[in-house]
Design a protein around this motif. Structure first.
Motif, short mmCIF file in Angstrom:
data_model
loop_
_atom_site.label_atom_id
_atom_site.label_comp_id
_atom_site.label_asym_id
_atom_site.label_seq_id
_atom_site.Cartn_x
_atom_site.Cartn_y
_atom_site.Cartn_z
N ALA A 70 0.72 -0.76 -0.08
CA ALA A 70 0.33 0.20 0.30
C ALA A 70 0.71 1.55 0.08
O ALA A 70 0.79 2.21 0.43
N ARG A 71 2.20 0.95 -0.35
CA ARG A 71 3.69 2.66 -1.05
C ARG A 71 2.84 2.92 -2.07
O ARG A 71 3.12 1.86 -2.98
N ARG A 72 2.15 4.13 -2.24
CA ARG A 72 2.42 4.63 -3.71
C ARG A 72 3.83 5.32 -4.24
O ARG A 72 4.60 6.59 -2.63
N PHE A 73 3.87 5.50 -5.31
CA PHE A 73 5.84 6.13 -5.26
C PHE A 73 5.21 7.26 -6.80
O PHE A 73 5.14 7.47 -7.50
N HIS A 74 5.91 8.61 -6.28
CA HIS A 74 5.54 10.11 -6.67
C HIS A 74 6.73 10.44 -7.03
O HIS A 74 6.82 11.74 -7.61
N TYR A 75 7.62 10.08 -7.35
CA TYR A 75 9.26 9.98 -6.69
C TYR A 75 10.12 9.18 -7.06
O TYR A 75 10.44 7.50 -6.91
N LEU A 76 10.82 9.50 -8.69
CA LEU A 76 11.87 8.80 -9.19
C LEU A 76 13.17 9.40 -9.27
O LEU A 76 13.61 10.41 -9.20
N ARG A 77 13.91 8.72 -8.80
CA ARG A 77 15.37 8.99 -9.16
C ARG A 77 16.61 8.17 -10.20
O ARG A 77 16.37 6.94 -10.36
N LEU A 78 16.49 9.23 -11.28
CA LEU A 78 17.30 8.77 -12.56
C LEU A 78 18.50 8.93 -12.54
O LEU A 78 19.20 10.29 -12.40
N SER A 79 19.03 7.71 -12.18
CA SER A 79 21.45 8.20 -12.60
C SER A 79 21.28 8.42 -14.44
O SER A 79 20.54 7.54 -14.77
N VAL A 80 21.81 9.79 -14.95
CA VAL A 80 22.35 9.69 -15.82
C VAL A 80 23.72 9.41 -16.15
O VAL A 80 24.45 9.33 -17.56
N THR A 81 24.39 9.13 -15.41
CA THR A 81 25.58 8.46 -15.32
C THR A 81 26.52 7.98 -14.24
O THR A 81 25.58 8.14 -13.60
N ASP A 82 27.50 6.86 -14.41
CA ASP A 82 27.67 6.15 -12.79
C ASP A 82 29.33 6.34 -13.25
O ASP A 82 30.00 5.89 -11.83
N VAL A 83 29.67 7.56 -13.58
CA VAL A 83 31.06 8.15 -13.87
C VAL A 83 30.69 9.58 -12.56
O VAL A 83 29.86 10.60 -12.27
N CYS A 84 32.06 9.96 -11.53
CA CYS A 84 32.22 10.58 -10.82
C CYS A 84 33.98 10.92 -10.44
O CYS A 84 34.79 9.84 -10.68
N ASN A 85 34.16 12.40 -10.56
CA ASN A 85 35.40 12.71 -10.37
C ASN A 85 35.90 13.09 -9.05
O ASN A 85 37.12 13.24 -8.71
N PHE A 86 34.78 12.38 -8.23
CA PHE A 86 36.09 12.15 -6.48
C PHE A 86 36.07 10.82 -5.83
O PHE A 86 34.98 10.05 -6.61
N ARG A 87 36.23 10.90 -5.26
CA ARG A 87 37.07 9.75 -4.39
C ARG A 87 36.31 9.54 -3.28
O ARG A 87 36.94 9.22 -1.92
N CYS A 88 35.63 9.75 -2.65
CA CYS A 88 34.73 9.49 -1.09
C CYS A 88 35.32 7.76 -0.58
O CYS A 88 35.48 7.17 -0.83
N THR A 89 35.14 7.86 0.04
CA THR A 89 35.88 6.49 1.28
C THR A 89 34.88 5.66 1.40
O THR A 89 35.32 5.11 1.16
N TYR A 90 34.25 6.64 1.50
CA TYR A 90 32.78 5.46 1.46
C TYR A 90 31.68 5.08 0.16
O TYR A 90 31.09 4.65 0.59
N CYS A 91 32.40 6.02 -0.86
CA CYS A 91 31.94 4.71 -2.49
C CYS A 91 32.87 5.16 -3.32
O CYS A 91 33.50 3.61 -3.83
N LEU A 92 33.64 5.89 -3.48
CA LEU A 92 35.22 5.42 -4.03
C LEU A 92 35.94 5.74 -4.24
O LEU A 92 36.80 6.92 -4.57
N PRO A 93 36.82 5.45 -2.90
CA PRO A 93 37.89 5.60 -2.67
C PRO A 93 38.96 4.94 -3.46
O PRO A 93 39.81 6.17 -3.29
N ASP A 94 39.01 4.25 -4.45
CA ASP A 94 40.22 4.37 -5.39
C ASP A 94 39.40 5.40 -6.17
O ASP A 94 40.69 4.66 -8.26
N GLY A 95 38.89 5.71 -7.00
CA GLY A 95 38.15 6.18 -7.92
C GLY A 95 37.66 5.65 -9.29
O GLY A 95 37.67 4.64 -8.20
N TYR A 96 37.05 6.61 -9.55
CA TYR A 96 35.59 5.56 -11.22
C TYR A 96 36.82 4.19 -11.36
O TYR A 96 37.78 4.79 -12.31
N ARG A 97 36.16 3.18 -11.66
CA ARG A 97 36.61 2.30 -12.41
C ARG A 97 35.68 1.31 -13.45
O ARG A 97 34.61 0.91 -13.23
N PRO A 98 35.94 2.55 -14.45
CA PRO A 98 34.64 1.53 -15.88
C PRO A 98 35.15 0.57 -15.58
O PRO A 98 36.15 -0.39 -15.77
N GLU A 99 33.43 -0.38 -15.96
CA GLU A 99 33.32 -1.74 -15.84
C GLU A 99 33.05 -2.94 -17.89
O GLU A 99 32.04 -2.02 -17.87
#
Length: 326
Positions: free
Chosen positions: A9-38
């Motif tokens: 019974a949960r309704r969904f009014h909100y869409l999170r749309l990713s437009v790229t997975d590339v990032c130029n930061f190297r946050c310790t909790y996300c991409l500590p070694d930088g973006y690595r394309p697969e």
């Protein structure tokens, strides 16, 4: 086509749309070694983005958040904002950014139709910011936030991932900063992902301690809007800014879930910490496929679980937050 509603019974009014997975930061909790394309990836193009948003709007979506990676790394990002903002039924167009291009582009994005802005600032101490993000860019990011306020964004949200031993002592500094600024500061509990088990064990801190401090200091919790995110929001009469706490390990965190996610390669994800997404891209080649696209979304939504499984140590197939935009 009926509105988006799951079996709980949960309704969904909100869409999170990713437009790229590339990032130029190297946050310790996300991409500590930088973006690595697969391998070579083909991200959704403008026509595909328009079809996704149009279909979701027809099913009741009113808010779209553009995410990455870092979404502003796309050269056509301003055009993407215009496409989403021009979609009938869409009332809010938001983005989440590391602030890298905010100072130069805030006014341009505002003119294109961006209505809401979230900027990541994990510390107000330049050295600690550098340590957490891998980039010595605090001055530039803060200038970007000022530019956004000057461009007419009525309220800017600032995201700080709560990290034990790194920034969990900065509450008073952050409070001083928002006292005279229309900024909603949101502390986000560190979440366990597939590549971050050791870091999670070392740096996870509960937001409950901050909540207790806020309530004791006279902050009042606000009611949650229908299209709002999962934050518990607090205001104080002496502060122009506000505080939000996102605590995914708290009781009933998922009960008010109102968002779905589409990845930068066109997969529908029912949960940030769910299993591998369901492909939509084969239905994004032509406008005539919209009914079939909507039917697939409705069908998949029937399988959405009542809650994530983080309490069981199961973060699904999400390797890191940049892969789905958080």
């Amino acid at each position: 086509m009926s509105l988006l509603e799951d079996g709980h019974a949960r309704r969904f009014h909100y869409l999170r749309l990713s437009v790229t997975d590339v990032c130029n930061f190297r946050c310790t909790y996300c991409l500590p070694d930088g973006y690595r394309p697969e391998g070579r990836k083909s991200f959704l193009d403008q026509a595909e983005i328009a079809r996704v948003v149009r279909a979701f709007a027809a099913m009741g979506t009113r808010k779209v958040r553009l995410t990455g990676g870092e979404p502003s790394l796309r050269r056509d990002f301003t055009d993407i904002i215009r496409i989403v903002a021009a979609t009938p039924g869409i009332e809010q167009v938001a983005m989440t950014t590391n602030g890298y291009r905010l100072r130069e582009r805030a006014a341009e994005w505002r003119e294109a139709g961006l209505t809401n802005l979230n900027v990541s600032v994990d510390s107000l101490d330049a050295r600690q910011f550098h340590r957490i993000t891998g980039e010595d860019k605090l001055t530039e990011v803060m200038a970007g936030i000022d530019a956004a306020l000057a461009a007419g964004f009525a309220r800017v949200k600032v995201n700080a991932v709560l990290l034990k031993g790194l920034n969990d002592h900065e509450l008073s500094t952050f409070l001083d900063w928002i006292k005279t600024r229309p900024i909603e500061l949101r502390f986000i509990e560190l979440m366990q992902t597939g590549e971050m088990d050791a870091l999670f064990t070392r740096h996870h801190a509960s937001g409950e301690a901050i909540k207790g401090q806020l309530l004791a200091a006279g902050w009042v919790q606000q009611l949650r809007a229908i299209d709002a995110g999962p934050a518990q929001v607090f205001h104080h009469p002496d502060y122009l800014g506000g505080i939000g706490l996102i605590m995914p390990y708290s009781k009933d965190f998922c009960a008010g879930c109102n968002r779905l996610r589409v990845s930068s390669v066109g997969k529908l994800h029912l949960c940030l910490f769910g299993d591998d997404g369901v492909a939509l891209r084969d239905l994004l080649a032509a406008d005539e496929q919209q009914e079939a696209l909507m039917e697939r979304v409705h069908m998949v939504l029937g399988h959405k679980l009542a809650s994530h499984r983080l309490h069981q140590g199961n973060s699904g197939t999400t390797p890191h937050l940049a892969s789905l935009g958080g």
